[in-house]
Scaffold this motif. Structure first.
Motif, PDB file in Angstrom:
ATOM      1  N   GLN A 191       0.820  -1.209   0.000  1.00 63.16           N
ATOM      2  CA  GLN A 191       0.000   0.000   0.000  1.00 63.16           C
ATOM      3  C   GLN A 191       0.856   1.262   0.000  1.00 63.16           C
ATOM      4  O   GLN A 191       0.614   2.194  -0.779  1.00 63.16           O
ATOM      5  N   GLY A 192       1.840   1.318   0.890  1.00 61.92           N
ATOM      6  CA  GLY A 192       2.620   2.533   1.011  1.00 61.92           C
ATOM      7  C   GLY A 192       3.549   2.788  -0.157  1.00 61.92           C
ATOM      8  O   GLY A 192       3.776   3.942  -0.528  1.00 61.92           O
ATOM      9  N   TYR A 193       4.072   1.731  -0.757  1.00 63.66           N
ATOM     10  CA  TYR A 193       5.046   1.917  -1.835  1.00 63.66           C
ATOM     11  C   TYR A 193       4.370   2.314  -3.144  1.00 63.66           C
ATOM     12  O   TYR A 193       4.832   3.226  -3.827  1.00 63.66           O
ATOM     13  N   GLU A 251       5.420   4.383   6.889  1.00 61.64           N
ATOM     14  CA  GLU A 251       6.872   4.411   6.693  1.00 61.64           C
ATOM     15  C   GLU A 251       7.230   4.280   5.214  1.00 61.64           C
ATOM     16  O   GLU A 251       8.148   4.953   4.728  1.00 61.64           O
ATOM     17  N   PHE A 252       6.523   3.414   4.487  1.00 57.27           N
ATOM     18  CA  PHE A 252       6.798   3.269   3.058  1.00 57.27           C
ATOM     19  C   PHE A 252       6.367   4.519   2.295  1.00 57.27           C
ATOM     20  O   PHE A 252       7.009   4.903   1.311  1.00 57.27           O
ATOM     21  N   ILE A 279      13.879  -0.401   1.894  1.00 60.36           N
ATOM     22  CA  ILE A 279      12.926   0.366   2.709  1.00 60.36           C
ATOM     23  C   ILE A 279      12.478  -0.424   3.927  1.00 60.36           C
ATOM     24  O   ILE A 279      12.296   0.133   5.012  1.00 60.36           O
ATOM     25  N   LEU A 280      12.296  -1.733   3.749  1.00 61.19           N
ATOM     26  CA  LEU A 280      11.760  -2.550   4.840  1.00 61.19           C
ATOM     27  C   LEU A 280      12.595  -2.494   6.121  1.00 61.19           C
ATOM     28  O   LEU A 280      12.016  -2.458   7.214  1.00 61.19           O
ATOM     29  N   VAL A 285      11.491  -1.038  12.205  1.00 61.02           N
ATOM     30  CA  VAL A 285      11.594  -0.384  13.504  1.00 61.02           C
ATOM     31  C   VAL A 285      10.206  -0.202  14.110  1.00 61.02           C
ATOM     32  O   VAL A 285       9.964  -0.463  15.292  1.00 61.02           O
ATOM     33  N   VAL A 286       9.263   0.250  13.288  1.00 56.03           N
ATOM     34  CA  VAL A 286       7.879   0.421  13.751  1.00 56.03           C
ATOM     35  C   VAL A 286       7.277  -0.925  14.123  1.00 56.03           C
ATOM     36  O   VAL A 286       6.573  -1.050  15.131  1.00 56.03           O
TER      37      VAL A 286
END
Length: 368
Positions: A191-193, A251-252, A279-280, A285-286
């Motif tokens: 979703q984010g990417y 984050e992504f 990116i991962l 961290v989250v």
């Protein structure tokens, strides 16, 4: 000048940057950033000692058959070694008359074994399903020298059921958290990417899916089949993965337009490699900071279902079932107290660990 300007935006947590100096432990390179996080975690004394206490309790519960069992964990007979807690042996193996499994509490079998060997019994000579028939009074019986925390309303030892119930609760939570993390991280990364219509479609599906009543689905399932460990795990997995999506997705979204990601695209690196290799690591961290809280939530869900009667099959060792017995037998307060303190201590340890992990990954937390 062009090729050099792209490297200035690289972050130290990605594989595109040159590896920073750091010491090695067991063949693994530990970067200064990781050392700082470990140091911050150790300086949080409450979380650090909670981790060790939880690990000791969990590892001990993995050997529940050796700690609490109605069979000896070691038998030496006629020069041979036997492990009754792990394998069934017929009575004829020890010179008896029947081909069925030996009853090691039978005085006849005891005499046969002691004549040519010896037996080592667990500290608690009862399993979670052992019905004690020689109780001094009606069940549930109060704590005594034989039953440290008494027995439940079916004459079963409470300590043994607590140990086995603790193990199955933690294992259920760990497996559910691991599977949920894999699915949730993958969904949030996609979703984010990519964003756009993919993100919008996923978000609308999640809104509809999260609105489904989980309890009603469990009631329907319980009326069709008998729920077991894997049925409950699969059903809970349908909903629990969504808790990981939000943080990973954000984050992504934030990192997909960073310079080092653009540089990777310009070099022809595939989207899959950029997502899961570059990116991962930053998005994890989250994820790591919320893992202990998701684990405690998973344990709470299983306990709640067992308390309501929609959890594990009847007779299974369960802290929720023990809590329900305490509610139904107010004249036996040791049942409710045992379940309450078991759950309270376990969930408190997990929350303290989660707080320590969160602070360790927080760049604003600098311990002197």
């Amino acid at each position: 000048m062009g090729p050099d300007t792209t490297t200035t935006a690289l972050t130290p947590e990605t594989d595109l940057a040159p590896p920073p100096p750091g010491r090695r432990f067991l063949g693994l390179r530990i970067t200064p950033l990781t050392e700082r996080r470990l140091a911050n975690f150790r300086r949080n004394r409450r979380g650090f000692w909670s981790l060790w206490i939880f690990l000791v309790l969990f590892v001990a519960s993995l050997f529940a058959e050796v700690i609490a069992n109605d069979k000896p964990f070691l038998v030496y007979f006629n020069g041979g070694i036997y492990l009754p807690f792990a394998q069934e042996y017929p009575e004829t193996e020890f010179g008896g008359d029947f081909a069925t499994e030996a009853d090691y509490r039978d005085p006849f079998v005891k005499d046969l074994i002691n004549a040519k060997g010896w037996m080592l019994w667990p500290i608690i000579p009862y399993s979670y399903d052992t019905v004690i028939k020689d109780l001094p009074g009606p069940a549930p019986s109060p704590p005594s020298a034989d039953n440290w925390l008494g027995t439940d309303d079916q004459g079963r030892d409470v300590v043994a059921r607590m140990i086995y119930g603790f193990r199955i609760s933690v294992l259920f939570g760990l497996v559910l958290t691991a599977f949920s993390g894999v699915i949730g991280v993958a969904a949030g990364a996609v979703q984010g990417y990519f964003g756009g219509w993919i993100d919008l479609t996923f978000q609308r599906v999640m809104e509809i899916w999260s609105g489904l009543p989980q309890l009603y689905l469990l009631i329907i399932l319980a009326s069709v089949v008998t729920p077991n460990f894997w049925w409950l795990l699969g059903l809970m997995l349908l909903f629990s993965w969504m808790g990981f999506v939000g943080g990973v997705r954000a984050e992504f979204y934030r990192a997909r337009n960073f310079d080092y990601v653009r540089a990777a695209r310009s070099l022809g690196v595939s989207d899959r490699v950029i997502m899961f290799k570059h990116i991962l690591p930053n998005a994890m961290v989250v994820t790591l900071t919320i893992l202990p809280f998701v684990l405690s939530g998973s344990i709470t869900i299983l306990t709640s279902l067992d308390f309501l009667g929609f959890g594990l099959p009847a007779g299974s060792p369960s802290l929720g079932e023990l809590l329900n017995q305490g509610k139904n037998n107010i004249q036996a307060p040791w049942l409710g107290f045992t379940a309450f303190f078991s759950l309270g201590i376990m969930l408190s340890l997990l929350v303290f660990i989660g707080e320590a992990v969160r602070d360790a990954f927080d760049p604003r937390k600098v311990f002197k």
